[in-house]
Write an enzyme that holds these catalytic residues in place. Structure first.
Site, PDB file in Angstrom:
ATOM      1  N   SER A  55     -23.237  -1.499   8.882  1.00  0.00           N
ATOM      2  CA  SER A  55     -24.466  -1.240   9.635  1.00  0.00           C
ATOM      3  C   SER A  55     -25.728  -1.408   8.800  1.00  0.00           C
ATOM      4  CB  SER A  55     -24.428   0.180  10.219  1.00  0.00           C
ATOM      5  OG  SER A  55     -24.374   1.144   9.168  1.00  0.00           O
ATOM      6  N   HIS A  92     -28.435   5.399   6.338  1.00  0.00           N
ATOM      7  CA  HIS A  92     -29.310   4.489   7.069  1.00  0.00           C
ATOM      8  C   HIS A  92     -30.708   4.541   6.467  1.00  0.00           C
ATOM      9  CE1 HIS A  92     -26.865   3.982  11.089  1.00  0.00           C
ATOM     10  NE2 HIS A  92     -26.352   3.310  10.056  1.00  0.00           N
ATOM     11  N   ASP A 113     -31.258   4.989  15.550  1.00  0.00           N
ATOM     12  CA  ASP A 113     -30.225   5.979  15.865  1.00  0.00           C
ATOM     13  C   ASP A 113     -30.722   6.892  16.980  1.00  0.00           C
ATOM     14  OD1 ASP A 113     -28.767   4.842  13.820  1.00  0.00           O
ATOM     15  OD2 ASP A 113     -29.432   6.327  12.333  1.00  0.00           O
TER      16      ASP A 113
END
Length: 345
Positions: A55, A92, A113
């Site tokens: 990701s 992230h 998110d």
């Protein structure tokens, strides 16, 4: 040895030293990333994690290791690791803030998110990335990988040490033969010289008195007793096996590293799961036993060296004491030479 042979020996020794230095640099370069992951405090961080998903590509790929600092300031654009309620924390990038919380998004994801990240949910900010090391760490955490990474290096080290000791033992066994042959060749001309000196001594002894004859016999007995002692030392030296200091240092380093790494794993497993993995316990035990063995050999070698030094000092003083005793009348009674001299008078 000829000049050409000495030159070849010097070049070989120089090449060996360069190879050892290069191997040491490669070993350090290979070990440092794993040390930083296992103990991130060495670089001022607090945690180490392995990236499992894509990701965050291309910035972070699966198998990369991120080192996280819990006390670093976080701003938009930073990569952070946070607890989102899953078993494994998420890493992230911060893309903004909202209501005092962070908005995060994976670089490879199209949308941010869905959940905001509170400050208390932050594990920390990513301060260091180590590519590809996570693949080895993930494999090492499996029983097969852990056993292979622990048993294979130890077995290789053991085989190498045994081979080195065996070669030194063979060299020690063959060395006395060459020394004896050389000594015999050197003694051949010396034997004729001794024979000539013996003839001269016999001629002089015929004209000397009894006391001179007695002193000559005592000198001959002393020489005869010295030779067996010298010959007897050779087999005992040939039967010993020398251990290089570098081998001891390598064994101590390998055993200490294994014990420290396995001990750290045991501590982490006890903290998280309240029970250590049997493989970690076995690795820690092997490292501890190796450390004890290498330490025992080192202490034994040091003790034998000290004993040899003390024995050498004592033997160096013994001839002086023997000469003093032989020339002094300790019992107050005349010796045999004194009695003969009195009888002659």
């Amino acid at each position: 040895m000829s000049p050409l042979g000495r030159l070849r020996s010097a070049n070989s020794s120089r090449a060996r030293k360069v190879a050892v230095a290069l191997a040491g640099v490669l070993l350090v370069a290979a070990v440092v990333p794993f040390v930083v992951f296992a103990v991130p405090q060495v670089v001022g961080a607090d945690h180490g994690y392995v990236i499992l998903s894509g990701s965050m590509e291309p910035a972070l790929s699966p198998g990369d290791v991120v080192i996280v600092a819990a006390t670093a300031e976080v701003a938009a654009g930073d990569i952070v690791t946070f607890d989102d309620g899953n078993e494994v924390p998420t890493t992230h990038r911060v893309v903004g803030t909202q209501d005092g919380q962070f908005v995060t998004k994976g670089d490879a994801n199209e949308e941010p998110d869905s959940r905001l990240v509170a400050r208390e949910s932050l594990v920390g900010k990513v301060v260091l990335t180590i590519p590809l090391v996570g693949h080895v760490i993930l494999w090492a955490n499996t029983p097969t990988g852990y056993v292979a990474m622990v048993v294979a290096p130890l077995a290789l080290l053991l085989v190498t040490e045994l081979y080195s000791w065996a070669r030194r033992g063979d060299a020690a066994d063959t060395a006395p033969d060459g020394v004896d042959d050389t000594e015999n060749e050197d003694d051949a001309p010396a034997a004729s010289t001794d024979a000539d000196q013996a003839d001269d001594a016999e001629a002089a002894a015929a004209e000397a008195d009894a006391e001179t004859d007695t002193e000559a016999e005592a000198d001959a007995d002393t020489d005869a007793e010295a030779d067996p002692e010298t010959d007897a030392e050779t087999p005992s030296r040939a039967g010993t096996v020398a251990v290089a200091v570098a081998d001891l240092k390598l064994t101590l380093l390998a055993s200490g590293t294994l014990l420290a790494y396995a001990g750290w794993n045991v501590y982490g497993e006890v903290t998280v799961a309240a029970a250590p993995d049997p493989v970690s316990v076995g690795a820690a035990t092997a490292g501890g036993l190796g450390l004890l063995f290498a330490g025992w050999v080192t202490v034994g070698a040091w003790h034998r060296a000290r004993t040899a030094d003390d024995s050498g000092s004592a033997s160096a003083t013994e001839p002086l004491a023997a000469e003093t005793d032989g020339g002094t009348d300790t019992g107050g009674e005349p010796d045999a030479d004194g009695a003969d001299a009195e009888a002659d008078r």
